[in-house]
Design a protein around this motif. Structure first.
Motif, short mmCIF file in Angstrom:
data_model
loop_
_atom_site.label_atom_id
_atom_site.label_comp_id
_atom_site.label_asym_id
_atom_site.label_seq_id
_atom_site.Cartn_x
_atom_site.Cartn_y
_atom_site.Cartn_z
N SER A 1 100.72 47.08 20.99
CA SER A 1 101.32 47.10 22.53
C SER A 1 102.75 47.85 22.96
O SER A 1 102.41 48.19 24.05
CB SER A 1 101.21 45.52 21.60
OG SER A 1 102.42 45.08 20.60
N LYS B 1 99.09 49.21 31.95
CA LYS B 1 99.85 48.16 32.52
C LYS B 1 101.05 48.15 33.50
O LYS B 1 101.03 47.27 34.57
CB LYS B 1 101.13 47.50 31.50
CG LYS B 1 101.21 46.08 31.59
CD LYS B 1 101.89 45.57 30.46
CE LYS B 1 102.16 43.40 30.13
NZ LYS B 1 101.03 42.92 30.79
N GLU C 1 100.37 46.66 37.66
CA GLU C 1 101.50 46.12 38.12
C GLU C 1 101.42 46.72 39.23
O GLU C 1 101.75 45.88 41.02
CB GLU C 1 102.22 45.92 37.63
CG GLU C 1 102.33 45.24 35.94
CD GLU C 1 103.79 45.48 35.59
OE1 GLU C 1 104.92 45.94 35.84
OE2 GLU C 1 103.72 44.65 34.83
N PHE D 1 97.01 42.55 33.32
CA PHE D 1 96.45 43.42 32.55
C PHE D 1 97.07 43.33 30.97
O PHE D 1 98.56 43.45 30.83
CB PHE D 1 96.83 45.38 32.17
CG PHE D 1 95.86 45.61 31.10
CD1 PHE D 1 94.63 45.66 31.10
CD2 PHE D 1 96.69 46.87 30.32
CE1 PHE D 1 94.24 46.16 29.79
CE2 PHE D 1 96.28 47.58 29.39
CZ PHE D 1 94.71 47.61 29.36
N GLU D 2 96.65 42.14 29.58
CA GLU D 2 97.08 41.52 28.93
C GLU D 2 96.80 42.60 27.74
O GLU D 2 96.15 43.45 26.97
CB GLU D 2 96.82 40.44 28.57
CG GLU D 2 96.94 39.56 27.04
CD GLU D 2 96.28 38.33 26.97
OE1 GLU D 2 96.43 37.09 26.88
OE2 GLU D 2 95.69 38.73 26.26
N ILE D 3 98.76 43.27 26.78
CA ILE D 3 98.29 43.68 26.09
C ILE D 3 98.82 43.06 24.05
O ILE D 3 98.65 44.47 23.41
CB ILE D 3 98.64 45.20 26.14
CG1 ILE D 3 100.19 44.65 26.59
CG2 ILE D 3 98.30 46.23 27.32
CD1 ILE D 3 101.45 46.35 26.86
N GLU E 1 101.23 37.00 25.43
CA GLU E 1 102.00 37.23 26.66
C GLU E 1 101.40 35.81 27.08
O GLU E 1 100.64 34.88 27.53
CB GLU E 1 101.21 38.08 26.94
CG GLU E 1 101.43 39.27 26.42
CD GLU E 1 100.35 40.76 27.49
OE1 GLU E 1 101.21 40.61 28.61
OE2 GLU E 1 100.25 40.92 26.85
N ASN F 1 93.91 43.19 27.01
CA ASN F 1 93.53 45.14 26.47
C ASN F 1 92.17 45.48 25.22
O ASN F 1 91.79 46.66 25.29
CB ASN F 1 94.50 45.93 25.53
CG ASN F 1 95.27 45.17 24.49
OD1 ASN F 1 94.77 44.00 24.02
ND2 ASN F 1 95.87 46.30 24.22
#
Length: 552
Positions: A344, A353, A357, A365-367, A371, A382
């Motif tokens: 991450s 990410k 943005e 975008f969730e890494i 979150e 991801n």
């Protein structure tokens, strides 16, 4: 979750996402159970289900290699609220289990008139050989009812049957806001190792010590899961973590090293005091917020525990509910780390990410797991991005269910390429939606809802794009998909292309008839390649006749 969430009217809402698979309500209920309570991934959950006519009383089969069990499932939904589960259904299910206890009886089922899906699972999982090798045959009955007294008494006389009724399902469903726990007292014996008291503020106490596993299983609330009501992941079913813990327990020579491998257990309580005279740490009203998997596994393997098997326990006494919630969430985010979490903070993830943005503010975008969701934004994880890239770019749709490959052995090949941009990921996400929508026209509805079918057709669409110079130029470019006009140019043509592909796909599937085992075939590189080549050949023939859509 409460028991009322499993009444028929409320259950229909839970099962709505599974309706496109075309299964019965009971099979959809089992699918939901596998994913949300038993913690199987979407592909493994589908692979385990065999709920069709003449299923010999079996709705699902799962092999637990760590426990050395072949687990058979039956699910039941009642539409009438208040109706309870008696012993009649359990007796019938026990009788059904007897059909699978010997090699000869399994051979008879495979040779008989049982439905094809049941036969395929038995063959694919090599159940006959597992039974010969000594695997135990056990049953799980899943129902949206409460057990009645007849059911309770019957279960006292059988040791190979587990019932998931409304109460047990509600208890094991992950609920972040649950604040219940065990109401009562417990005393930890710390005479053999001592304990460390950590200085905190006036309203909080914290202690750290190595607890014997044999003592941890004496905590109240393990059997009904009230001990774990604030645990973010609860016991998580048959995960790799549980299996790893079981493996360590089974090897007694490793017991002394267990604290070196384990991240520890976090327990919150209303109050805690160390009694020097008795060398005991006494706690009141407690809940385990991290470590459910470990304690549950200890409990299930009680006969294998020794005094050498210890694990570090952090006891925190506090009355601040907000601090309790923060500890719960943070302790679960920090522990049981997956490879995805380790990636991450990798520069590639941070770059992607930042691109989202900057250029795609409507997306998030969730890494990393956990979150905070951003209201109004479309979330792409991801993990999902990696599966899409694996199928579309790496030509491996047959591996898209093996999520570990995304962040482990294939990580560099998937994400470490200059053409992998936020724009490419957005394009693939939208393309995948079109493919999923088109597969609703597949005659085999269950296959159309199968995750690997979608990745397979996504891969076929990639090969068709490669046959168009204009489309190939866009998808091969490092930057072209960052432009909305280029993405839209391709996506506008996708529904017609997918519709034509599905027509050919229906024909190919129909030709295979009873020999079709898509859950096996879609994991085979050779079978995937053969299917794809036949689809592409048919598509080319239709193009020459002017009967198929193409990318221009």
């Amino acid at each position: 979750m409460t028991k009322d969430d499993l009444t028929y009217s409320n259950l229909q809402t839970l099962l709505k996402p599974y309706a496109p698979k075309g299964r019965s309500e009971s099979a959809s209920f089992l699918n939901w159970f596998f994913e949300n309570i038993y913690r199987l991934n979407d592909v493994d959950a589908d692979d385990a289900i065999c709920d069709e006519k003449n299923d010999k009383g079996i709705d699902g089969i799962y092999v637990d290699n760590t426990a050395q069990e072949v687990q058979f499932f039956q699910s039941k939904i009642t539409q009438k609220d208040g109706r309870t589960l008696g012993d009649a259904d359990l007796k019938a299910f026990s009788g059904a289990l007897n059909q699978f206890r010997t090699a000869d009886s399994i051979d008879a089922i495979i040779a008989g008139n049982a439905n094809a899906d049941l036969k395929r699972i038995l063959t694919r999982q090599n159940v006959k050989q597992l039974v010969v090798d000594g695997y135990k045959v056990v049953g799980y009955f899943v129902a949206n009812q409460d057990k009645d007294q007849n059911c309770v008494e019957y279960l006292q006389h059988v040791n190979d049957l587990t019932v998931y009724d409304r109460e047990k399902i509600a208890l094991e469903f992950i609920d972040f806001d649950a604040s219940e726990g065990v109401k009562g007292k417990f005393g930890f014996d710390v005479s053999y190792a001592g304990l460390l008291e950590v200085a905190m503020d006036a309203g909080t106490k914290a202690y750290l010590f190595p607890a014997k596993a044999s003592e941890l299983i004496k905590l109240d609330g393990i059997e009904d899961d009230t001990l774990f009501k604030q645990n973010v992941r609860l016991t998580l079913g048959n995960t790799a973590v549980n299996k790893s813990i079981s493996a360590s327990i089974s090897d007694k020579s490793e017991h002394k090293n267990f604290p070196l491998y384990h991240n520890g257990i976090t327990l919150l309580c209303r109050s805690a005091d160390f009694d020097k005279a008795s060398d005991k740490l006494n706690i009141n009203d407690y809940v385990v917020v991290n470590g459910a998997q470990s304690i549950s596994t200890f409990y299930k393997n009680a006969s294998s525990l020794s005094d050498d098997l210890r694990v570090f326990v952090k006891v925190i006494a506090l009355v601040d509910n907000e601090l309790s919630r923060k500890i719960t969430i943070n302790s679960n985010n920090q522990n049981a780390i997956k490879v995805r979490d380790l990636r991450s903070n990798h520069s590639v993830m941070l770059r992607l990410k930042a691109e989202f943005e900057r250029s795609f503010p409507e997306y998030a975008f969730e890494i990393k797991r956990g979150e905070e969701a951003q209201p109004g934004k479309i979330i792409i994880s991801n993990e999902d991005a990696g599966r899409l890239l694996m199928a579309f770019d790496l030509n491996q749709p047959y591996s898209s269910h093996q999520v570990y490959k995304v962040f482990d052995e294939n990580y560099g090949d998937i994400f470490g390429r200059p053409e992998v941009t936020a724009g490419r990921i957005v394009f693939l996400s939208e393309l995948f939606e079109h493919v999923s929508e088109g597969l609703k026209e597949l005659d085999n509805v269950a296959m159309g809802g199968y995750a690997l079918t979608r990745y397979f057709l996504l891969n076929v669409v990639r090969h068709i794009m490669d046959k168009s110079e204009a489309a190939k130029e866009i998808i091969s470019s490092r930057t072209a998909l960052d432009q909305k006009a280029n993405r839209d140019r391709l996506l506008d043509q996708v529904p017609a292309v997918v519709s034509d592909l599905v027509i050919d796909f229906n024909y190919e599937i129909g030709e295979e008839a009873e020999s079709l085992d898509y859950k096996r075939d879609l994991k085979s590189p050779e079978r995937v390649r053969a299917w794809r080549n036949r689809l592409l050949s048919s598509y080319e023939k239709e193009l020459k006749k002017g009967k198929a859509s193409r990318f221009v």
